[in-house]
Design a protein around this motif. Structure first.
Motif, short mmCIF file in Angstrom:
data_model
loop_
_atom_site.label_atom_id
_atom_site.label_comp_id
_atom_site.label_asym_id
_atom_site.label_seq_id
_atom_site.Cartn_x
_atom_site.Cartn_y
_atom_site.Cartn_z
N TYR A 15 43.85 8.05 43.14
CA TYR A 15 43.58 7.93 41.60
C TYR A 15 42.92 6.73 41.25
O TYR A 15 42.35 6.36 40.33
N GLN A 16 42.90 5.69 41.31
CA GLN A 16 42.17 4.31 41.20
C GLN A 16 40.82 4.33 41.58
O GLN A 16 39.63 3.89 40.47
N THR A 17 40.21 5.16 42.37
CA THR A 17 39.15 5.16 43.24
C THR A 17 38.75 6.03 42.50
O THR A 17 37.61 6.38 41.76
N ALA A 18 39.58 7.50 41.97
CA ALA A 18 38.97 8.76 41.09
C ALA A 18 38.32 8.22 39.72
O ALA A 18 37.60 8.46 38.69
N LEU A 19 39.66 7.38 38.98
CA LEU A 19 39.08 6.53 37.85
C LEU A 19 38.00 5.74 38.21
O LEU A 19 36.81 5.81 37.06
N SER A 20 37.35 5.14 38.71
CA SER A 20 36.45 3.98 39.69
C SER A 20 35.37 4.91 38.96
O SER A 20 33.88 4.51 38.36
N THR A 21 34.98 6.43 39.16
CA THR A 21 34.32 7.06 39.90
C THR A 21 34.27 7.96 38.34
O THR A 21 32.68 8.01 38.16
N VAL A 22 35.28 8.07 37.26
CA VAL A 22 34.86 8.73 36.12
C VAL A 22 34.39 7.16 35.78
O VAL A 22 33.41 7.57 34.53
N GLY A 23 34.65 6.48 35.53
CA GLY A 23 34.15 5.53 34.81
C GLY A 23 32.66 4.51 35.37
O GLY A 23 31.85 4.32 34.22
N GLU A 24 32.16 5.77 36.41
CA GLU A 24 31.03 4.79 36.37
C GLU A 24 29.69 5.96 35.82
O GLU A 24 29.37 5.99 35.55
N ASN A 25 30.33 6.98 35.77
CA ASN A 25 30.24 8.61 35.30
C ASN A 25 29.47 8.37 33.92
O ASN A 25 28.65 8.58 33.24
N ILE A 26 30.54 7.59 33.25
CA ILE A 26 30.73 7.39 31.33
C ILE A 26 29.39 6.20 31.40
O ILE A 26 28.84 6.07 30.13
N ALA A 27 29.63 5.22 31.99
CA ALA A 27 29.31 3.96 31.98
C ALA A 27 27.22 4.51 31.99
O ALA A 27 26.48 4.23 31.66
N ASN A 28 27.05 5.81 32.89
CA ASN A 28 25.36 5.84 33.55
C ASN A 28 25.52 6.81 32.73
O ASN A 28 24.26 8.05 32.64
N GLY A 409 24.30 16.86 34.90
CA GLY A 409 24.64 15.52 33.94
C GLY A 409 25.48 15.19 34.09
O GLY A 409 26.80 15.55 34.65
N VAL A 410 25.82 13.96 32.91
CA VAL A 410 27.73 13.68 32.80
C VAL A 410 27.59 14.26 31.24
O VAL A 410 26.77 14.30 30.11
N ASP A 411 28.66 14.61 31.74
CA ASP A 411 29.46 15.63 29.90
C ASP A 411 30.41 14.77 29.49
O ASP A 411 31.39 14.54 30.34
N LEU A 412 30.80 14.09 28.26
CA LEU A 412 31.81 12.76 27.98
C LEU A 412 32.55 13.88 27.71
O LEU A 412 33.71 13.32 28.05
N ASP A 413 32.48 15.15 27.07
CA ASP A 413 33.55 15.88 26.93
C ASP A 413 34.67 15.80 28.05
O ASP A 413 36.44 15.62 28.43
N VAL A 414 34.21 16.27 29.53
CA VAL A 414 35.02 16.77 30.63
C VAL A 414 35.25 15.65 31.46
O VAL A 414 36.61 15.35 32.13
N GLU A 415 34.53 14.24 30.70
CA GLU A 415 35.00 12.98 31.57
C GLU A 415 36.28 12.58 30.87
O GLU A 415 36.90 11.54 31.41
N ALA A 416 36.28 12.61 29.53
CA ALA A 416 37.68 12.32 28.69
C ALA A 416 38.58 12.48 29.71
O ALA A 416 39.35 12.02 29.35
#
Length: 447
Positions: A15-28, A409-416
């Motif tokens: 889940y740490q890896t999964a969180l990093s992936t989500v963070g990368e999506n949000i950052a980009n 594309g990245v959807d911030l609602d989905v990423e949240a």
């Protein structure tokens, strides 16, 4: 007890890896070319002699998955190639329009014949003769400047084609390097996903220059053909070819790809290169037609001039000096008295204007003003059509981009939502570890 600890630890890592992936999506978010990633999570497989399925052994990361859509990406590249062709072709049609109208060639020719009519009213008037000579100079200058403008447009087209080819070659080299990186990267890793983003961006840039067809292998490496599926191979593995631009004596444009051995002919069906081919053909046609009009104008006006008598009763001499190219004509005389207004055999100072009537007849039969107008009108109609097509193709491309981005594309609602989900899972895994530690401590204290 060790199983409980390993289950919790595996969850924390996953889940740490999964969180990093989500963070990368949000950052980009909003970054051009970035494709959303997800983390593939798998249950820990049980190994051993037993073939039965055992559940509850933890979770591991199966890999980082790009949410790209190959078909939608291809639709974007195809629509970009179509739009690039039309816009580039329209650019050169606009250059032709500017060249043909910027020096008011048609008006200068009309001014020349209007001055001839004015002189016919008083053939012995030296001031009127000077005006006609001035208008002849204006027509010659307009022909020359119009020819030069078309020549400059041709040179600019050549330079533009060379730049496009150079850019395409650079993109091919970069894509071969990306292929090499994909071959070395661990499949399902963030590095592989990043390289795939770079690969797709390079393909998008290529498609604006020429149409491309692609074929991907299991590692994401791409083979690229230019033109269409039967076109020459440009990039294969870590090897990239070189595109060259050529133009023959007739002005026809051609492209070739050399990757190994003899060069293969490239026939672009889209992108800027296809627009260059169309623009070059239009420029050649306009230049040829203008040269024909200039040749006819000089030949027939000189023939009329040499078939009459000047103010001194002498047989007229040619008014224009032919040029090479034909539009590079110059005025052959600066003496107003040498304009042959009268018929041959007329005495000096004759008020006969029959040769000026012959000049008007040559004007009507030559159709030079109508010829210039036809070139301008035909070009303007083609330009307007290209603009309409470009508007439609622009809308198609925008829709294709929107469809691709909706999938990748990245959807911030989905990423949240994902961020909250993986945070809770991470916390739950941490509690499993804490519970295992508490149980282990309790057992030790009992003993």
């Amino acid at each position: 007890m060790s199983d409980l600890l390993s289950i919790g630890a595996s969850g924390v890592r996953a889940y740490q890896t999964a969180l990093s992936t989500v963070g990368e999506n949000i950052a980009n978010t909003g970054v051009a070319g970035y494709v959303r990633r997800t983390t593939e999570l798998r249950e820990v497989a049980v190994t051993g002699g037993s073939a039965r399925s055992v559940e509850g052994n933890g979770v591991i990361v199966g890999g980082v998955v790009r949410q790209g859509d190959v078909y939608r990406s291809q639709a974007v590249r195809q629509s970009s190639a179509d739009l690039g062709r039309t816009e580039t072709s329209a650019t050169w049609l606009g250059e032709i329009e500017s060249a043909m109208t910027g020096n008011k060639l048609g008006d200068r020719i009309t001014d020349f014949f209007t001055a001839g009519r004015s002189l016919a009213a008083d053939p012995t008037s030296v001031p009127s003769r000077a005006v006609l000579l001035e208008k002849a100079q204006g027509a010659a200058t307009a022909f020359r400047q119009t020819g030069q403008a078309l020549a400059r447009a041709t040179e600019e087209l050549n330079a533009s084609a060379e730049r496009s080819v150079s850019t395409l070659n650079s993109l091919g080299t970069a894509l071969a390097q990306v292929n090499d990186g994909l071959g070395r990267a661990q499949p399902g890793s963030s590095q592989a996903a990043q390289l795939a983003d770079q690969r797709d961006q390079l393909l998008d840039q290529m498609s604006a220059i020429t149409d491309v067809s692609t074929q991907f292998d299991a590692l994401g490496r791409v083979q690229v053909k230019l033109g269409d599926t039967s076109g020459p191979v440009f990039v294969a593995g870590t090897e990239a070819g070189r595109v060259s631009f050529n133009r023959n004596e007739d002005g026809a444009v051609s492209f070739a790809v050399q990757r190994s051995g003899e060069p293969d002919v490239l026939t672009p069906g889209g992108g800027a290169l296809a627009g260059v081919v169309e623009g070059a053909a239009r420029l050649v046609a306009a230049t040829k037609r203008l040269d024909e009009i200039a040749t006819s104008f000089v030949t027939q006006v000189n023939a009329v001039q040499q078939n009459g008598a000047d103010l001194d009763g002498v047989k007229g001499e040619k008014l224009f000096e032919p040029g090479d190219p034909p539009t590079a004509m110059t005025l052959a005389t600066t003496d107003p008295r040498k304009l042959a207004a009268a018929a041959l055999g007329s005495p000096a100072g004759s008020r006969d204007a029959s040769n000026l009537a012959a000049l008007e007849t040559a004007r009507n039969s030559g159709g030079w003003e109508a010829g210039i107008t036809a070139v301008v009108t035909d070009n303007a109609a083609a330009l307007e059509q290209k603009k309409l097509v470009a508007d439609a193709q622009g809308a198609i491309r925008d829709n294709a981009v929107a469809a691709r981005d909706s999938a990748s594309g990245v959807d911030l609602d989905v990423e949240a939502v994902e961020l909250m989900r993986f945070q809770q899972a991470y916390q739950a895994s941490s509690r499993v570890i804490q519970a295992a530690r508490d149980i282990f401590q309790t057992i030790i204290e009992i003993r």
